[in-house]
Each structure stands twice: as structure tokens, then as C-alpha cells.
Design a protein around this motif. Structure first.
Motif, short mmCIF file in Angstrom:
data_model
loop_
_atom_site.label_atom_id
_atom_site.label_comp_id
_atom_site.label_asym_id
_atom_site.label_seq_id
_atom_site.Cartn_x
_atom_site.Cartn_y
_atom_site.Cartn_z
N LYS A 24 1.05 -1.00 -0.19
CA LYS A 24 -0.19 0.10 -0.45
C LYS A 24 0.50 0.99 0.19
CE LYS A 24 -3.85 1.71 2.27
NZ LYS A 24 -5.12 2.30 3.68
N ASP A 25 2.14 1.73 0.22
CA ASP A 25 2.37 2.79 1.36
C ASP A 25 4.31 2.31 0.27
OD1 ASP A 25 4.16 0.74 2.06
OD2 ASP A 25 4.67 1.99 3.95
N GLU A 26 3.94 1.78 -1.35
CA GLU A 26 4.87 1.61 -2.21
C GLU A 26 5.61 3.20 -3.06
OE1 GLU A 26 6.52 -1.76 -5.25
OE2 GLU A 26 4.27 -2.14 -4.04
N HIS A 27 6.18 2.77 -3.57
CA HIS A 27 6.32 3.98 -4.39
C HIS A 27 6.47 3.44 -5.57
CE1 HIS A 27 5.97 7.80 -2.02
NE2 HIS A 27 6.63 6.52 -1.45
N VAL A 28 6.77 3.98 -6.51
CA VAL A 28 6.94 3.63 -8.21
C VAL A 28 7.88 4.74 -8.31
CG1 VAL A 28 6.71 2.23 -10.10
CG2 VAL A 28 5.39 1.75 -7.61
N TRP A 29 8.95 4.24 -9.44
CA TRP A 29 9.63 5.65 -10.76
C TRP A 29 9.79 4.76 -11.76
CZ3 TRP A 29 11.88 4.28 -5.93
CH2 TRP A 29 11.50 5.26 -4.75
N GLY A 30 9.64 5.98 -13.07
CA GLY A 30 10.99 5.06 -14.03
C GLY A 30 9.31 4.99 -15.26
N GLY A 31 8.86 4.43 -15.85
CA GLY A 31 8.15 4.77 -17.53
C GLY A 31 8.76 5.14 -18.61
N PHE B 236 -0.69 4.45 -16.72
CA PHE B 236 0.23 5.14 -17.77
C PHE B 236 0.22 4.08 -18.99
CE2 PHE B 236 1.49 7.03 -13.66
CZ PHE B 236 2.14 8.16 -13.50
N PRO B 237 -0.36 4.72 -20.24
CA PRO B 237 -0.03 3.94 -21.66
C PRO B 237 1.24 3.96 -22.15
CG PRO B 237 -2.37 5.34 -21.01
CD PRO B 237 -1.35 5.62 -19.48
N LEU B 238 1.73 3.23 -22.67
CA LEU B 238 3.44 3.84 -22.93
C LEU B 238 3.48 3.62 -24.65
CD1 LEU B 238 4.84 1.45 -19.98
CD2 LEU B 238 4.98 4.29 -20.34
N TRP B 239 3.89 4.54 -24.90
CA TRP B 239 2.99 4.77 -26.51
C TRP B 239 3.95 5.87 -26.88
CZ3 TRP B 239 2.48 1.79 -30.19
CH2 TRP B 239 2.14 1.89 -31.45
N THR B 240 4.78 6.18 -27.38
CA THR B 240 5.58 7.53 -27.94
C THR B 240 4.52 8.34 -28.90
OG1 THR B 240 7.64 8.18 -28.83
CG2 THR B 240 7.41 6.32 -29.82
N SER B 241 4.79 8.89 -28.77
CA SER B 241 3.75 10.54 -28.88
C SER B 241 4.39 12.11 -28.79
CB SER B 241 2.33 10.20 -29.07
OG SER B 241 2.13 10.42 -27.83
N GLU B 242 4.05 12.53 -29.60
CA GLU B 242 3.60 14.10 -29.36
C GLU B 242 3.69 14.41 -27.67
OE1 GLU B 242 4.79 16.88 -30.27
OE2 GLU B 242 5.30 16.54 -32.20
N ASN C 98 7.30 11.64 -25.50
CA ASN C 98 8.26 11.26 -25.98
C ASN C 98 8.56 10.22 -25.79
OD1 ASN C 98 8.08 14.76 -26.48
ND2 ASN C 98 7.69 13.70 -28.50
N TYR C 99 9.12 8.96 -24.79
CA TYR C 99 9.56 8.66 -24.66
C TYR C 99 9.22 7.22 -23.23
CZ TYR C 99 14.13 6.59 -22.43
OH TYR C 99 14.89 5.42 -21.75
N PRO C 100 8.62 6.76 -23.75
CA PRO C 100 7.87 5.13 -22.66
C PRO C 100 9.13 4.82 -22.41
CG PRO C 100 6.76 5.15 -24.86
CD PRO C 100 8.24 6.63 -24.78
N GLN C 101 9.22 3.88 -21.77
CA GLN C 101 9.65 2.74 -21.60
C GLN C 101 9.03 1.47 -20.79
OE1 GLN C 101 13.71 2.84 -21.35
NE2 GLN C 101 13.82 1.38 -20.19
N PRO C 102 8.71 0.75 -21.14
CA PRO C 102 7.81 -0.70 -19.78
C PRO C 102 8.84 -1.13 -19.16
CG PRO C 102 8.41 -1.51 -22.01
CD PRO C 102 9.14 0.38 -22.06
N THR C 103 9.25 -0.18 -17.99
CA THR C 103 10.38 -0.35 -16.66
C THR C 103 10.25 0.73 -15.66
OG1 THR C 103 12.01 -0.80 -19.19
CG2 THR C 103 13.02 -0.32 -16.65
N TYR C 104 9.52 -0.06 -14.59
CA TYR C 104 9.59 1.03 -13.25
C TYR C 104 10.72 0.30 -12.33
CZ TYR C 104 7.00 -2.35 -10.74
OH TYR C 104 6.91 -4.08 -11.32
#
Length: 663
Positions: free
Chosen positions: A108-115, A129-135, A164-170
Motif C-alpha cells: 500500500k505504501d509503495e512508491h514507483v518510478w520510471g516509465g 500510464f499508457p506507454l506509447w511514444t507520441s507527441e 515522447n519517451y515511454p519505456q516499460p520499466t519501473y
């Protein structure tokens, strides 16, 4: 990773940390079929999915390292996971499956960063967070007038997750990281207390897990996995890269700025290829060679600049306009992506059409690297460039490698970066020539030496202004992107939104404490204030470049550290203070290396700022010399010219930091 049998199912642990728990009553895996609708309009997307099937695979049979999943006992297995080291290899036994949902254990108290590079929210917990490179969109906040107008006029408003820069990593505060090896559209959903749900519009190749003793350890592992940039070029430390697009008058303007005290390392003229004028504003002529009419005798002037210690930079992207001389050359060789009829696909970029060079064709990629970047740019004398538009691959073109463009779309920025890096390496200039990109995806780190934050609005807004580039630097930096910078003063000026002197000055204050200082005139230069048009702004900018040069010895050390360890130059506060959970959600301040804490003023009209100082250190305010004990929030004055900056007492470079105010 270890599989553990539990009543009614199994769990998977990573070095003793549970990351997956599956029972018949609470399955971790769902599969099915979806029919997506994707509409692209000039780099912006409308994406929707009709889910035909979403089935929980409640029954699991564990045999050694192999797990077979079915909907119920007695039914055929539809999906297989195999534990292999720190990876989960995946395989669909049912060919109709094109959607996978996986639930990862959460607290519950977890934090997540990246994407990738997230611009609105650094801590991703509680959001999807959808992960799709776009304007990224203009405004990026559906409640604002500017976003509404951008949506109505050009479908370009964007939202908090557009990047512009998504990445499926957290990275998780539980000290593990997860990477999904796929190029498909995916979604990271962190809204539930007990699990994170990963949605993938394809069967991924594998899921990779990383476990670390510290956040620094995890960042190093990810940097090793995705690639590591070389050190910054020596010439960068000489000052700012001035972005001017005023034809040959750019040289005279640069000299006047130098006479005013501005420290200059480079002159960046993206209009080196010439201009065309559109309703959006002045656009570049997309044919990548010097325009002698706009820049007479450019090659000679570049050599003269080099002699004076200033490098020249340009601009390139993977498209060629139909009315330029390079288009028929590439077209005759069959180097463009094709349409449904097998003809060269033409893309409308707003009042002009282009072909997209197909980098899945090795001959086309080699041609662009050698003939365009190699001969027209590097051999001509350019020391760097903006490598733009990596996110623009149309999803309806046919590619040489026969892979669906929807699966290549996310991969395109990495291919584009590889073409640029190959050209640089072919001339022996890796670590010397500096190109920068806004688009990215998995693996871009191995090729792109510098990110830039994209096209922020020329304002202080929460989701599209100055503050967003801090979030972008922090999120991307955790995934192995050591160097980040932005357009000083922002870029996008639409619907009467124009720069103020205060905005330029506050942006320059932040940029002095980033790896690279670079200005930009924006999409409407004539409508917006430029640095050299206001004496106060120019003097302020000159002083900020002096501070940047003053800190060059420290920045060199950070660059060396990045090359050897993967640690980014701009770091979240928790990276060196992981036991202080008060730092976990801070996204409007950062550590510049370990020893400087920078909290830029990012709101208009502010003359002071509250700053949280991490525990366990004594922090000294650069401008007043006042020492503060960590673990508290302090309020410091922040007049123009004195952004809130603190150094760590006892740091090796303490003397250098003490003299910042005299720079």
C-alpha cells in the motif's frame, strides 16, 4: 528467482522478495483478445481498445521452472511462464491471444518510478500510464483552456501520461525493478493497493526482474542492461549552446551576446537547412544539407567558429520532404516505407509531405548514416545536432522487415538513435559529436548521448511548463539516461501564449545546474521574447552561463561517474537518502550529483521557496552561507539570480560550491 508452492497456487520471489502471487481465487494472469483502434494525426494519437476476451487463467501447474496456465482444471493450457535466472520467459499456447494482463505483488505504501521519461508525475503510484511514444501534447491538462484549444484545432492537447519517451520499466521502493521486453503498446497501472497490473497488447518476449541492495545498485544494473553513454564532450563545458535560427545574422547575434558576457560553447542553428513558412510558424526545410542562400559560406564560418572555441550544431530528422533533392535519390533506391499499394508512403506534416526512411532496411539505414549524417553533416563540420521526430513512425505503413508498424512504432526512436550513433562512430567522433533526442524507448540509452525534454509550453504551467523537465530528467535518469536538458524558455507558443522575461530567467537558472545549457527561439520566434532582446534578461543569462562554467570541474566528475557507474547527473533526492521516505515523492527539486541540491523556482511571481532538505546531512545555502540541518523544510529567499541551491557540508568540492555566488 524462486518458485514457491502455496495453498491453491504458487508465489515467485526475487532474492526473498515476493513479486508474484497466484491462486485460483486471486489469479495473477489474465489473457485474451482485443481489437484496437489507433488514429494518428501528426504525431498525436487517439487509441481505444475493444476487449473481446479477458479470461483469468486461474489454474496453474508447476513443473520445475515451468508454469502452465489454464482457465480451469481439465481445460487445455493456454499460456506458459518459465523461470530462467532473473527472467520470466512467456509463451502463448493459444494463437488467438494478443492481450496479456499480469498482476505484480504490491504494498500500500509503495512508491514507483520510471516509465521512461514521465513529465507530470515522478512517483507513478496511484495512476495509470499508457506507454506509447507520441507527441506529448500542448498543455497536457484536460482542465485547461490551452489544452482544450489544442485538442479542438489539432487533436494535440495531450494528457499527463503522454510522452515522447515511454519505456516499460519501473523501479519500486521495495528495491526491485521490472522491465517488460516488448515493443507493443502497454499500460502500467499502479492504482491498486495490493497489486500493480501490467497490460501488454502482445505476448511479451519476457519479463526481466532486477534486485538491488540499494537504489544506486538498481540504477547501475539498469544502466548496464540498456546501455551507457560516453562522457560529455570537452567542448560542452565552455558555456551555453545558443539556439538561433536567424540565417547568417545568427553569427552577429552570437558575437553580441558573447560581448555581453555570455559564455558560449556552441551555436545551434536548426535552420541551417533553410526554412518554409506555415500556419504553425516557421518550419525547417526537411532536406538535410546546408542551405547556402540562408547561410552563405557556412563551411568556412564553421571552421572560423571552431578556431574561436565555438562548435556549430544543426538539425536532422528521419523524413525527407518531397520537394527536396534528397527525396528522389532515396525514392529511386526504394528506401522509404511503403503504403498499401507498395508505393512510397507520404506523410502530411502540415502543408508539406514527406517520405519516412525505412530503418528496418539495413541499406536504407546505412545510406542515411553515411550519405546524410556522415557526409552532409559530420564531414561538413557539424559537431552536433537535434535528432528529432523519432516518435513519428506512422502505424499504417509497410516496412522492409515485414513487422507490423504498430509493433515497430515504439521501437522506432531506438532505431533512429542507432543510425545517428553509427554515423558518429564511423567518423571516430563518439564522445566528441553530440546529438540530442526527445524520443526514446528501450535501448535508446546505448546510442543516444543526450536527451532533451521536448516541446514545453512557454509558461510556468504545472503539466507543460518549466517544472516538467525536472520530472523528465529524474524519471529517465533512473533508467540509464545520464544526461538531460531542455529548451531554455520553452518552445511551444500557441493561442497567444508567449514568453515572459521572468520565465526565461528562471529557466536559465535551472539550466545552469544541468549537464547542458541550450537555448531555443521556439516555434514562433518573432512573437516571443529572445534572450538578446532584453538587457536584463541578457545580463542574467550571461551570469548563469558563468555559473555553469564555474561548475565545470564538478560536472566533469559527474560525467566520468556516469560513464563508469550509470548514475545520472540529475538525481532524485532519495537516490542518496533512501532511508528518508520524505524524499520519495519530491519531483520539483533534485540532487546535482551527490553534493548539490537544486530547487528551481518554477512558479511565476515567487520570491521565496520552501525546500525539503534530506536527513543525515548539513546543507549550506549557497547565497547566504546559512547552514541547515537535514530532515526539515526550510524557506529561503529566491530573488532572480539566486535560485535555491544548497551544498552538502563537507563535500570534496566545498570550496568550489562556496564560490558559486562570486562566479
Amino acid at each position: 528467482m524462486q518458485i514457491n508452492l502455496i495453498p491453491g497456487g504458487f508465489s515467485i520471489s526475487l532474492n526473498g522478495l515476493e513479486i508474484l502471487r497466484h491462486t485460483a481465487a486471486s489469479p495473477a494472469l489474465f489473457v485474451g483478445h482485443g481489437e484496437e483502434r489507433m488514429d494518428m494525426y501528426r504525431g498525436n494519437f487517439e487509441i481505444d481498445d475493444y476487449v473481446v476476451e479477458r479470461t483469468p487463467l486461474a489454474h496453474a501447474v508447476v513443473t520445475g521452472e515451468r508454469i502452465e496456465f489454464s482457465a480451469a482444471e481439465g481445460l487445455p493450457a493456454r499460456f506458459v511462464m518459465t523461470v530462467s535466472g532473473d527472467h520470466l520467459a512467456t509463451e502463448a499456447l493459444d494463437p488467438t491471444i494478443n492481450r496479456v494482463w499480469l498482476r505484480v505483488a504490491a504494498e500500500k505504501d509503495e512508491h514507483v518510478w520510471g516509465g521512461g521519461e514521465q513529465m507530470s508525475y515522478f512517483d507513478m503510484r496511484g495512476r495509470k500510464f499508457p506507454l506509447w511514444t507520441s507527441e506529448p501534447g500542448v498543455g497536457r491538462d484536460k482542465s485547461t483552456e490551452i489544452t482544450f484549444k489544442a485538442d479542438v484545432t489539432g487533436k494535440s492537447g495531450g494528457d499527463y501520461y503522454n510522452t515522447n519517451y515511454p519505456q516499460p520499466t519501473y523501479i519500486s521502493s521495495r528495491k526491485y525493478a521490472l522491465h517488460v521486453e516488448t515493443t507493443a503498446y502497454s499500460v502500467f497501472d499502479f492504482r491498486r493497493d495490493g497489486f500493480h497490473e501490467i497490460e501488454i497488447w502482445a505476448v511479451p518476449e519476457r519479463l526481466e526482474f532486477f534486485s538491488g541492495s540499494s537504489f544506486i545498485d538498481l540504477v547501475g544494473q539498469l544502466s548496464n542492461r540498456f546501455g551507457r553513454q560516453p562522457t560529455l564532450p570537452d567542448w560542452v563545458y565552455g558555456g551555453a549552446i545558443l539556439g538561433l535560427k536567424d540565417g547568417e545574422n545568427s553569427f552577429a547575434r552570437m558575437e553580441k551576446m558573447r560581448e555581453a558576457g555570455v559564455k558560449v560553447s556552441g551555436l545551434w542553428c536548426e535552420d541551417w537547412v533553410g526554412l518554409r513558412h506555415t500556419s504553425f510558424g516557421a518550419r525547417l526545410f526537411w532536406d538535410w544539407q546546408a542551405n547556402e542562400a540562408r547561410y552563405p559560406s557556412l563551411r568556412q564560418k564553421i571552421a572560423e567558429l571552431n578556431d574561436s572555441g565555438v562548435r556549430f550544431l544543426g538539425y536532422v530528422n528521419p523524413y525527407l520532404c518531397v520537394d527536396g533533392p534528397l527525396f528522389p535519390v532515396a525514392d529511386a533506391k526504394g528506401y522509404f516505407a511503403k503504403d498499401d499499394q507498395g508505393k512510397t508512403a507520404l506523410v502530411d506534416f502540415g502543408e508539406f509531405d514527406c517520405g519516412v526512411v525505412d530503418f528496418t532496411n539495413p541499406d536504407a539505414a546505412d545510406w542515411f548514416a553515411e550519405e546524410v549524417i556522415g557526409k552532409n553533416m559530420l564531414d561538413f563540420g557539424l559537431s552536433g545536432w537535434m535528432a528529432d521526430f523519432g516518435e513519428y513512425l506512422p502505424i499504417d505503413v509497410k516496412l522492409s522487415n515485414s513487422v507490423d508498424a504498430k509493433l515497430m512504432h515504439n521501437a522506432w526512436p531506438t532505431l533512429w538513435a542507432e543510425v545517428n550513433a553509427k554515423a558518429v562512430a564511423s567518423r571516430g567522433k563518439t564522445g566528441e559529436a553530440l546529438f540530442f533526442m526527445r524520443a526514446g524507448f528501450t535501448g535508446v540509452q546505448a546510442h543516444c548521448p543526450l536527451l532533451w525534454g521536448g516541446d514545453q509550453s512557454v509558461d510556468f504551467t504545472r503539466h507543460d511548463g518549466l517544472v516538467t523537465v525536472i520530472c523528465g530528467a529524474l524519471s529517465s535518469g533512473l533508467l540509464g539516461n545520464a544526461y538531460h536538458h531542455s529548451d531554455i524558455g520553452g518552445y511551444t507558443s500557441l493561442f497567444g501564449n508567449v514568453r515572459t522575461p521572468e520565465l526565461i530567467m528562471r529557466w536559465a537558472e535551472m539550466a545552469a545546474f544541468t549537464p547542458v545549457m541550450r537555448s531555443h527561439e521556439g516555434n514562433r520566434p518573432k512573437d516571443n521574447l529572445q534572450i538578446d532582446q532584453d538587457a536584463e534578461v541578457l545580463a542574467h543569462f550571461a551570469r548563469m552561463t558563468s555559473i555553469y562554467v564555474h561548475l565545470a570541474p564538478y560536472l566533469r566528475e559527474l560525467s566520468d561517474e556516469a560513464a563508469s557507474t550509470g548514475l545520472p547527473v540529475q538525481r532524485p533526492l532519495f537516490l542518496h537518502h533512501e532511508n528518508d521516505r520524505n524524499t520519495y515523492a519530491i519531483q520539483d527539486a533534485y540532487l546535482y550529483g551527490r553534493d548539490l541540491l537544486v530547487a528551481p523556482v518554477w512558479q511565476a511571481g515567487q520570491a521565496e521557496r520552501e525546500v525539503y532538505l534530506p536527513q543525515g546531512e548539513t546543507w549550506v545555502h549557497v547565497w547566504s552561507g546559512a547552514a541547515h540541518t537535514g530532515g526539515e523544510t526550510v524557506t529561503v529567499p529566491a530573488p532572480l539570480g539566486q535560485p535555491p541551491v544548497f551544498y552538502r557540508q563537507g563535500a570534496a568540492r566545498e570550496t568550489l560550491f562556496q564560490s558559486i555566488k562570486a562566479a
